[in-house]
Design a protein around this motif. Structure first.
Motif, PDB file in Angstrom:
ATOM      1  N   LEU A 115      -4.390  11.081  -0.775  1.00  0.00           N
ATOM      2  CA  LEU A 115      -3.650  11.019  -2.050  1.00  0.00           C
ATOM      3  C   LEU A 115      -2.260  10.419  -1.842  1.00  0.00           C
ATOM      4  CD1 LEU A 115      -3.786  11.831  -5.086  1.00  0.00           C
ATOM      5  CD2 LEU A 115      -2.609  13.925  -4.471  1.00  0.00           C
ATOM      6  N   MET A 116      -1.599  10.819  -0.761  1.00  0.00           N
ATOM      7  CA  MET A 116      -0.262  10.277  -0.492  1.00  0.00           C
ATOM      8  C   MET A 116      -0.343   8.774  -0.177  1.00  0.00           C
ATOM      9  SD  MET A 116       1.953  12.472  -1.116  1.00  0.00           S
ATOM     10  CE  MET A 116       0.971  13.411  -2.262  1.00  0.00           C
ATOM     11  N   GLY A 117      -1.431   8.396   0.523  1.00  0.00           N
ATOM     12  CA  GLY A 117      -1.653   6.968   0.812  1.00  0.00           C
ATOM     13  C   GLY A 117      -1.769   6.177  -0.485  1.00  0.00           C
ATOM     14  N   ASN A 118      -2.546   6.710  -1.428  1.00  0.00           N
ATOM     15  CA  ASN A 118      -2.705   6.038  -2.729  1.00  0.00           C
ATOM     16  C   ASN A 118      -1.400   6.074  -3.524  1.00  0.00           C
ATOM     17  OD1 ASN A 118      -5.405   5.443  -2.351  1.00  0.00           O
ATOM     18  ND2 ASN A 118      -6.091   7.372  -3.223  1.00  0.00           N
ATOM     19  N   ALA A 119      -0.681   7.188  -3.413  1.00  0.00           N
ATOM     20  CA  ALA A 119       0.547   7.351  -4.200  1.00  0.00           C
ATOM     21  C   ALA A 119       1.619   6.348  -3.769  1.00  0.00           C
ATOM     22  CB  ALA A 119       1.072   8.778  -4.073  1.00  0.00           C
ATOM     23  N   PHE A 120       1.613   5.978  -2.515  1.00  0.00           N
ATOM     24  CA  PHE A 120       2.661   5.066  -2.051  1.00  0.00           C
ATOM     25  C   PHE A 120       2.137   3.637  -1.862  1.00  0.00           C
ATOM     26  CE2 PHE A 120       4.491   9.177  -1.457  1.00  0.00           C
ATOM     27  CZ  PHE A 120       5.785   8.972  -1.879  1.00  0.00           C
ATOM     28  N   SER A 121       1.186   3.257  -2.713  1.00  0.00           N
ATOM     29  CA  SER A 121       0.733   1.860  -2.711  1.00  0.00           C
ATOM     30  C   SER A 121       1.532   1.078  -3.755  1.00  0.00           C
ATOM     31  CB  SER A 121      -0.765   1.791  -2.992  1.00  0.00           C
ATOM     32  OG  SER A 121      -1.065   2.487  -4.167  1.00  0.00           O
ATOM     33  N   LYS A 122       1.317  -0.238  -3.769  1.00  0.00           N
ATOM     34  CA  LYS A 122       2.135  -1.133  -4.609  1.00  0.00           C
ATOM     35  C   LYS A 122       1.985  -0.801  -6.104  1.00  0.00           C
ATOM     36  CE  LYS A 122       3.135  -6.020  -5.105  1.00  0.00           C
ATOM     37  NZ  LYS A 122       2.378  -6.837  -6.037  1.00  0.00           N
ATOM     38  N   PRO A 123       3.110  -0.633  -6.811  1.00  0.00           N
ATOM     39  CA  PRO A 123       3.014  -0.328  -8.252  1.00  0.00           C
ATOM     40  C   PRO A 123       2.494  -1.517  -9.066  1.00  0.00           C
ATOM     41  CG  PRO A 123       5.251  -0.003  -7.421  1.00  0.00           C
ATOM     42  CD  PRO A 123       4.503  -0.716  -6.363  1.00  0.00           C
ATOM     43  N   GLU A 124       1.832  -1.199 -10.187  1.00  0.00           N
ATOM     44  CA  GLU A 124       1.330  -2.269 -11.072  1.00  0.00           C
ATOM     45  C   GLU A 124       2.518  -3.020 -11.674  1.00  0.00           C
ATOM     46  OE1 GLU A 124       0.491   0.934 -11.564  1.00  0.00           O
ATOM     47  OE2 GLU A 124      -1.633   1.033 -11.063  1.00  0.00           O
ATOM     48  N   LYS A 125       3.515  -2.251 -12.134  1.00  0.00           N
ATOM     49  CA  LYS A 125       4.678  -2.869 -12.763  1.00  0.00           C
ATOM     50  C   LYS A 125       5.912  -2.048 -12.390  1.00  0.00           C
ATOM     51  CE  LYS A 125       5.693  -5.216 -17.031  1.00  0.00           C
ATOM     52  NZ  LYS A 125       5.493  -5.215 -18.470  1.00  0.00           N
ATOM     53  N   THR A 126       6.792  -2.664 -11.624  1.00  0.00           N
ATOM     54  CA  THR A 126       7.931  -1.923 -11.067  1.00  0.00           C
ATOM     55  C   THR A 126       8.800  -1.308 -12.161  1.00  0.00           C
ATOM     56  OG1 THR A 126       7.880  -3.675  -9.438  1.00  0.00           O
ATOM     57  CG2 THR A 126       9.659  -2.100  -9.230  1.00  0.00           C
TER      58      THR A 126
END
Lengths: 257, 248
Positions: free
Chosen positions: B16-27
Motif C-alpha cells: 500500500l505504501m508503495g502504491n501511495a508513493f507512486s507518481k500522482p495523476e495531477k500534481t
C-alpha cells in the motif's frame, strides 16, 4: 463492445460465477438480471476491474482488460463511467465539485470550460442550477441523476450502472431508465445495467442476461421474454401472482405465443 | 499463526505504501489536498497540543522540584530537566501519542467511511490511484506539520514548567532561565525532529492502512479506528526505543 469468455470466480470454495461467456454491444442497454446472490454484482465488479476472476478473459474491444499495462489501464478507465447503487457521491463536495472531480483530475481544461461541461451534464440530467448543493440536500432520485452526470462527464464509451433504481419510486425509476437509454444511444455507449427492476427489463432491456446460480441461463431481449419457454426466466420475471395472472391473460388473449 | 498474520499485514502495508508513493495523476490536485491536510492536522490539533504540553511541562517541573527537596542539587536544575525531558522525550512522544488518537483515528474513519460508501471504488473506476490520492497527501502533510507542532509543544511545555515553578516560588525566574541555558546540546533538538518525523509517518500511514482495508459495516469501522490508535501508539513507543538506541 465488451466481450467476456470463460469467466469463473469463487470466494473460498464457493463458486459464484461459472463459465460466463457473452458480449455486450455498443449503443444498447445490456441488462444483467437474476435473484439476489446469483452473481450479478460480482460480474459487474469483475467487468470494471474492482475484483479479478479466477479464470477467463475480458476484452474491451480488442484490449485484454486482465493483462493491460498500468498506463493503458488509466487511459481505458477514463472511458468508463459508473453509477453506483448508493450513488457514491462525495459527501463533502458540492454537486458541481462532484461532477467536476474527473475533469480536475484528468483534464487540462480551464475553469470556465470545466464549469460549462458541468452545466451541460447537469442540464442533460434535468438538474440545472443545483451546482452549489451538497449530496445530503438532494433526494434519492436527484442523487442518482447527479451520479449519472458525473459518470458521463468525461464522455465515456462504457457505462456501468449498479441497481440504478433501487430505493426509487416506479415513476422516478422510469425517468432514470429513460435517461440511461437516451444517453446510451446519444453517445453510442456500451451500457451494462445490473438490476432487479422488472419495469426496467420490460422498458429498456435490449440485451437481457439472466444469471441463475452463477451461470447464464437465458439471454435475449425484452420482446423475447414473453415468448420464451424458460421456466427460470418466468419464475423470476413474473414472480408475483399478480404478474402471473397478467401474463396468463396476455397469452390467452393472443398477445404472445 | 499470529506471526503469519503479522507478516501478511506487513506485506499489505508495504504494498500500500508503495502504491501511495507512486507518481500522482495531477500534481495540482495533490498539492491542494496536502495543504488541506496540513491545515486540518496543524491548526486542528493546535489547541489540544497546547493544553497537553502546558500541563506536561508544569507537572515535570513540580515533580522534579519535589524530588530535589532536601538534596544538594541546585534549583536551577529544574529548568535544565524540564528543557531536556521536553525536547528529548515528552514533546515528540506525548504529542504524537495524542495525535495518533486525534488525527490517526480521524484518518482511519475518513478513509474507512469512503471505502464503505463506495467512494474509493468510484475513484478507482475513474482511474484515480486511490492509495496515492488518499494516503500520500496525509502522510506528506503530517511529516511537514507534526515536527512544527512538536517544536511548538516543546516551547509551550517549557513555558508550562516556568509557570508552575517560578510564580509559586519553587525557584526564581533567573534560576529557571539559567537551567534552560545549562548543558544545552543542539543534538537533542535534532533527535526531537527525527523522532517527530518518524512518529508522524508511522501514525498517519498505519491509520490510513487501517481505514483503507476496512471491510464490513460500522462495527468494523469502529474497530479499524481503534486499531489505528492502538497500533500507532505501540509502533511509536517501539520506534522511540529504537531511535534512542541508535541515536544516543
Amino acid at each position: 463492445m465488451i466481450k467476456i469468455s470463460g469467466i469463473y470466480k469463487s470466494f473460498g470454495n464457493t463458486p459464484v460465477l461459472k463459465n460466463i461467456s457473452t458480449e455486450f454491444q455498443p449503443g444498447k442497454t445490456n441488462l444483467i438480471i437474476g435473484k439476489s446472490g446469483a452473481g450479478k454484482t460480482v460480474l459487474l465488479k469483475l467487468l470494471v476491474g474492482l475484483i479479478a476472476p479466477n479464470e477467463g478473459q475480458i476484452f474491451y474491444n480488442q484490449i485484454d482488460f486482465l493483462h493491460i499495462k498500468k498506463k493503458d489501464l488509466r487511459t481505458l478507465r477514463m472511458k468508463v463511467g459508473m453509477l453506483f447503487q448508493g450513488s457514491a457521491l462525495f459527501d463533502s463536495l458540492t454537486v458541481e465539485e462532484n461532477i467536476r472531480f474527473p475533469l480536475d483530475m484528468f483534464t487540462e481544461m480551464t475553469k470556465k470550460e470545466k464549469s460549462a461541461r458541468v452545466n451541460t451534464c447537469l442540464n442533460r440530467v434535468s438538474l440545472d442550477g443545483i451546482n452549489a448543493k451538497f449530496p445530503s440536500e438532494l433526494s434519492g432520485g436527484m442523487q442518482k441523476r447527479v451520479g449519472i452526470a458525473r459518470a458521463i462527464v468525461l464522455n465515456p464509451s462504457y457505462l456501468f450502472c449498479d441497481e440504478p433504481n433501487s430505493g426509487l419510486d416506479p415513476k422516478t425509476s422510469l425517468v432514470i431508465d429513460e435517461l440511461i437509454k437516451d444517453i446510451t444511444i446519444e453517445n453510442n455507449m456500451t451500457t451494462i445495467i445490473n438490476t432487479h427492476d422488472m419495469n426496467s427489463v420490460m422498458e429498456i432491456g435490449e440485451n437481457v442476461i439472466l444469471l441463475h446460480e452463477g451461470e447464464i441461463c437465458w439471454q435475449g431481449n425484452k420482446d423475447e421474454i414473453m415468448s420464451s419457454d424458460n421456466e427460470i426466466l418466468h419464475d423470476f420475471i413474473f414472480a408475483s401472482p399478480f404478474l402471473q395472472r397478467l401474463r396468463n391473460a396476455a397469452i390467452s388473449n393472443g398477445f404472445h405465443k | 499463526m499470529v506471526i503469519t498474520k503479522l507478516l501478511n499485514h506487513l506485506g499489505k502495508y508495504l504494498i500500500l505504501m508503495g502504491n501511495a508513493f507512486s507518481k500522482p495523476e495531477k500534481t495540482s490536485m495533490y498539492y491542494k489536498e496536502v495543504i488541506r491536510q496540513m491545515h486540518d492536522i496543524g491548526v486542528g490539533s493546535l489547541i489540544i497540543v497546547f493544553i497537553i504540553s502546558l500541563f506536561i511541562g508544569a507537572v515535570t517541573a513540580i515533580q522534579f522540584a519535589y524530588q530535589l527537596d532536601g538534596t544538594l542539587v541546585p534549583d536551577y536544575y529544574i529548568g535544565y530537566v524540564v528543557r531536556d525531558m521536553t525536547i528529548i522525550e515528552l514533546a515528540p512522544t506525548i504529542t504524537c501519542l495524542v495525535l495518533a488518537g486525534k488525527v490517526g483515528s480521524n484518518m482511519a474513519s475518513e478513509i474507512g467511511g469512503m471505502r464503505q460508501k463506495e467512494h474509493i471504488d468510484a475513484m478507482e473506476i475513474m482511474g484515480v490511484n486511490t492509495a496515492a490520492y488518499l494516503i500520500m497527501p496525509k502522510v506528506l502533510a503530517a511529516v511537514v506539520i507534526i515536527p512544527i507542532l512538536v517544536a511548538i509543544a516543546a516551547f509551550v511545555s517549557i513555558g508550562g514548567g516556568f509557570i508552575a515553578s517560578v510564580p509559586t516560588g519553587l525557584l526564581s525566574g533567573q534560576e529557571f532561565v539559567m537551567g534552560l541555558r545549562s548543558f544545552f546540546m543542539p543534538y537533542n533538538v535534532f533527535m526531537m525532529f527525527v523522532k517527530s518525523l518518524v512518529f508522524a509517518f508511522l501514525l498517519t500511514s498505519i491509520s490510513c492502512y487501517q481505514g483503507y482495508n476496512v471491510k464490513g459495516g460500522s462495527i468494523e469501522l469502529g474497530k479499524a479506528s481503534t486499531n489505528a490508535v492502538v497500533i500507532s501508539d505501540i509502533m511509536i513507543l517501539l520506534a522511540d526505543y529504537l531511535i534512542a538506541v541508535v541515536l544516543i
